[in-house]
Design a protein around this motif. Structure first.
Motif, PDB file in Angstrom:
ATOM      1  N   ALA A  21       4.985  20.346   7.631  1.00 27.86           N
ATOM      2  CA  ALA A  21       5.085  19.291   6.798  1.00 27.86           C
ATOM      3  C   ALA A  21       5.932  18.245   7.456  1.00 27.86           C
ATOM      4  CB  ALA A  21       5.851  19.502   5.591  1.00 27.86           C
ATOM      5  N   LEU A  22       6.977  18.754   8.325  1.00 28.06           N
ATOM      6  CA  LEU A  22       8.009  17.917   9.029  1.00 28.06           C
ATOM      7  C   LEU A  22       7.117  17.412  10.256  1.00 28.06           C
ATOM      8  CD1 LEU A  22      10.857  16.766   9.344  1.00 28.06           C
ATOM      9  CD2 LEU A  22      11.411  18.968  10.387  1.00 28.06           C
ATOM     10  N   LEU A  23       6.415  18.197  10.907  1.00 28.21           N
ATOM     11  CA  LEU A  23       5.628  17.700  12.103  1.00 28.21           C
ATOM     12  C   LEU A  23       4.526  16.732  11.593  1.00 28.21           C
ATOM     13  CD1 LEU A  23       4.805  17.967  15.106  1.00 28.21           C
ATOM     14  CD2 LEU A  23       3.293  19.851  14.476  1.00 28.21           C
ATOM     15  N   LEU A  24       3.847  16.889  10.569  1.00 30.76           N
ATOM     16  CA  LEU A  24       3.136  15.818   9.912  1.00 30.76           C
ATOM     17  C   LEU A  24       3.790  14.536   9.640  1.00 30.76           C
ATOM     18  CD1 LEU A  24       0.094  15.169   8.928  1.00 30.76           C
ATOM     19  CD2 LEU A  24       1.211  15.985   6.687  1.00 30.76           C
ATOM     20  N   PHE A  25       4.807  14.780   9.189  1.00 32.11           N
ATOM     21  CA  PHE A  25       5.795  13.200   8.773  1.00 32.11           C
ATOM     22  C   PHE A  25       5.981  12.660  10.233  1.00 32.11           C
ATOM     23  CE2 PHE A  25       9.861  11.300   8.843  1.00 32.11           C
ATOM     24  CZ  PHE A  25       9.337  10.290   7.711  1.00 32.11           C
ATOM     25  N   LEU A  63      12.014  16.928   0.888  1.00 28.11           N
ATOM     26  CA  LEU A  63      11.272  18.112   1.372  1.00 28.11           C
ATOM     27  C   LEU A  63      12.052  19.372   1.076  1.00 28.11           C
ATOM     28  CD1 LEU A  63       8.588  18.992   2.589  1.00 28.11           C
ATOM     29  CD2 LEU A  63       9.972  19.570   4.636  1.00 28.11           C
ATOM     30  N   SER A  64      13.298  19.348   1.183  1.00 21.72           N
ATOM     31  CA  SER A  64      14.310  20.598   0.599  1.00 21.72           C
ATOM     32  C   SER A  64      14.179  20.611  -1.142  1.00 21.72           C
ATOM     33  CB  SER A  64      15.465  20.357   1.131  1.00 21.72           C
ATOM     34  OG  SER A  64      16.302  19.496   0.624  1.00 21.72           O
ATOM     35  N   SER A  65      14.169  19.410  -1.641  1.00 25.06           N
ATOM     36  CA  SER A  65      14.205  19.330  -3.000  1.00 25.06           C
ATOM     37  C   SER A  65      12.681  19.969  -3.332  1.00 25.06           C
ATOM     38  CB  SER A  65      14.401  17.991  -3.667  1.00 25.06           C
ATOM     39  OG  SER A  65      14.504  18.091  -5.016  1.00 25.06           O
ATOM     40  N   ALA A  66      11.804  19.459  -2.854  1.00 24.08           N
ATOM     41  CA  ALA A  66      10.525  19.992  -3.017  1.00 24.08           C
ATOM     42  C   ALA A  66      10.240  21.565  -2.989  1.00 24.08           C
ATOM     43  CB  ALA A  66       9.390  19.506  -2.313  1.00 24.08           C
ATOM     44  N   ILE A  67      10.938  22.129  -2.076  1.00 28.04           N
ATOM     45  CA  ILE A  67      11.185  23.727  -1.895  1.00 28.04           C
ATOM     46  C   ILE A  67      11.775  24.369  -2.932  1.00 28.04           C
ATOM     47  CG2 ILE A  67      11.937  25.589  -0.515  1.00 28.04           C
ATOM     48  CD1 ILE A  67      11.649  23.800   1.869  1.00 28.04           C
ATOM     49  N   ALA A  83       6.669  13.241  -0.969  1.00 28.40           N
ATOM     50  CA  ALA A  83       8.035  12.687  -0.226  1.00 28.40           C
ATOM     51  C   ALA A  83       7.354  12.011   0.805  1.00 28.40           C
ATOM     52  CB  ALA A  83       8.588  14.148  -0.006  1.00 28.40           C
ATOM     53  N   LEU A  84       6.379  12.461   1.832  1.00 30.58           N
ATOM     54  CA  LEU A  84       6.005  11.591   2.938  1.00 30.58           C
ATOM     55  C   LEU A  84       5.623  10.240   2.531  1.00 30.58           C
ATOM     56  CD1 LEU A  84       3.703  13.310   5.644  1.00 30.58           C
ATOM     57  CD2 LEU A  84       3.162  10.969   4.784  1.00 30.58           C
ATOM     58  N   VAL A  85       4.831  10.090   1.309  1.00 30.86           N
ATOM     59  CA  VAL A  85       4.410   8.801   1.048  1.00 30.86           C
ATOM     60  C   VAL A  85       5.449   7.764   0.536  1.00 30.86           C
ATOM     61  CG1 VAL A  85       2.996   7.596  -0.591  1.00 30.86           C
ATOM     62  CG2 VAL A  85       1.905   9.380   0.695  1.00 30.86           C
ATOM     63  N   ALA A  86       6.419   8.511  -0.056  1.00 28.03           N
ATOM     64  CA  ALA A  86       7.703   7.578  -0.438  1.00 28.03           C
ATOM     65  C   ALA A  86       8.265   7.160   0.717  1.00 28.03           C
ATOM     66  CB  ALA A  86       8.535   8.351  -1.346  1.00 28.03           C
ATOM     67  N   GLN A  87       8.643   7.990   1.843  1.00 26.05           N
ATOM     68  CA  GLN A  87       9.234   7.688   3.134  1.00 26.05           C
ATOM     69  C   GLN A  87       8.340   6.519   3.655  1.00 26.05           C
ATOM     70  OE1 GLN A  87      12.359   9.146   2.115  1.00 26.05           O
ATOM     71  NE2 GLN A  87      12.306   8.405   4.279  1.00 26.05           N
ATOM     72  N   LEU A  88       7.216   6.482   3.922  1.00 27.78           N
ATOM     73  CA  LEU A  88       6.179   5.484   4.320  1.00 27.78           C
ATOM     74  C   LEU A  88       6.512   4.149   3.795  1.00 27.78           C
ATOM     75  CD1 LEU A  88       2.880   7.553   5.451  1.00 27.78           C
ATOM     76  CD2 LEU A  88       4.999   7.142   6.849  1.00 27.78           C
ATOM     77  N   ILE A  89       6.432   4.244   2.250  1.00 29.46           N
ATOM     78  CA  ILE A  89       6.538   3.064   1.399  1.00 29.46           C
ATOM     79  C   ILE A  89       7.997   2.333   1.709  1.00 29.46           C
ATOM     80  CG2 ILE A  89       6.732   2.146  -0.737  1.00 29.46           C
ATOM     81  CD1 ILE A  89       4.459   4.276  -1.597  1.00 29.46           C
ATOM     82  N   ALA A  90       8.953   3.332   2.127  1.00 25.95           N
ATOM     83  CA  ALA A  90      10.374   2.715   2.326  1.00 25.95           C
ATOM     84  C   ALA A  90      10.469   1.989   3.682  1.00 25.95           C
ATOM     85  CB  ALA A  90      11.351   3.939   2.417  1.00 25.95           C
ATOM     86  N   TYR A  91       9.649   2.341   4.622  1.00 31.38           N
ATOM     87  CA  TYR A  91       9.623   1.654   5.788  1.00 31.38           C
ATOM     88  C   TYR A  91       8.792   0.422   5.611  1.00 31.38           C
ATOM     89  CZ  TYR A  91       7.758   0.631  10.410  1.00 31.38           C
ATOM     90  OH  TYR A  91       7.594  -0.056  11.562  1.00 31.38           O
ATOM     91  N   LEU A  92       7.791   0.328   4.916  1.00 34.02           N
ATOM     92  CA  LEU A  92       6.937  -0.763   4.871  1.00 34.02           C
ATOM     93  C   LEU A  92       7.631  -1.879   4.067  1.00 34.02           C
ATOM     94  CD1 LEU A  92       3.358   0.787   4.064  1.00 34.02           C
ATOM     95  CD2 LEU A  92       4.303  -0.294   6.125  1.00 34.02           C
ATOM     96  N   LEU A 126      16.773   9.774  -3.257  1.00 32.65           N
ATOM     97  CA  LEU A 126      16.478   9.196  -4.778  1.00 32.65           C
ATOM     98  C   LEU A 126      15.192  10.345  -4.770  1.00 32.65           C
ATOM     99  CD1 LEU A 126      16.737   5.525  -4.549  1.00 32.65           C
ATOM    100  CD2 LEU A 126      18.075   7.132  -5.942  1.00 32.65           C
ATOM    101  N   ASN A 127      14.361  10.105  -3.723  1.00 33.29           N
ATOM    102  CA  ASN A 127      13.209  11.004  -3.853  1.00 33.29           C
ATOM    103  C   ASN A 127      13.414  12.567  -4.333  1.00 33.29           C
ATOM    104  OD1 ASN A 127      10.480  12.023  -3.660  1.00 33.29           O
ATOM    105  ND2 ASN A 127      10.349  11.237  -1.514  1.00 33.29           N
TER     106      ASN A 127
END
Length: 133
Positions: A21-25, A63-67, A83-92, A126-127
């Motif tokens: 997941a981290l690599l995908l992110f 991700l750690s919270s998801a685990i 979580a990945l989508v939330a981070q991308l939205i934050a960037y945008l 927050l996520n």
């Protein structure tokens, strides 16, 4: 002994999936940015290093919270994608409010990188809190 083996197996599965997941992110996030994050970091661009580090830390916190809160591997995978989508939205969103931030990061303006990194970490926290149930 069986409990230990089950625990180690679960650890290995979740840790391995987390690394995937981290690599995908990393791939998706660096694809989304209009500049080559890794090239800028290799050129000692502190702004890019701060932005990328913050995004990575923010995603990892979520991700750690998801685990910790997942009830199955599928549940974990779903929350990892969220979580990945939330981070991308934050960037945008940061780009929306600071339209010149990408140029400022390319130019090595450290404050821009710190702001982007800090927002990414804040969103990750927050996520993570929102992933509890």
């Amino acid at each position: 002994m069986d409990a230990l083996l089950i625990g180690l197996t679960n650890f290995a599965i979740y840790f391995g999936l987390s690394l995937v997941a981290l690599l995908l992110f990393k791939v998706v996030y660096t694809f989304l940015t209009p500049y080559d994050d890794w090239a800028l970091v290799k050129e000692k661009n502190m702004a890019a290093a701060c932005a990328l580090s913050g995004a990575t830390i923010g995603f990892t916190i979520a991700l750690s919270s998801a685990i910790s809160n997942s009830v199955s591997l599928v549940d974990f995978a779903v929350w990892a994608v969220i979580a990945l989508v939330a981070q991308l939205i934050a960037y945008l969103v940061v780009r929306l409010f600071m339209p010149k931030i990408t140029q400022r990061i390319q130019d090595g303006e450290t404050p821009a990188g710190i702001v982007l990194g800090a927002v990414s970490i804040a969103i990750g926290i927050l996520n993570a809190a929102s992933l509890t149930y």
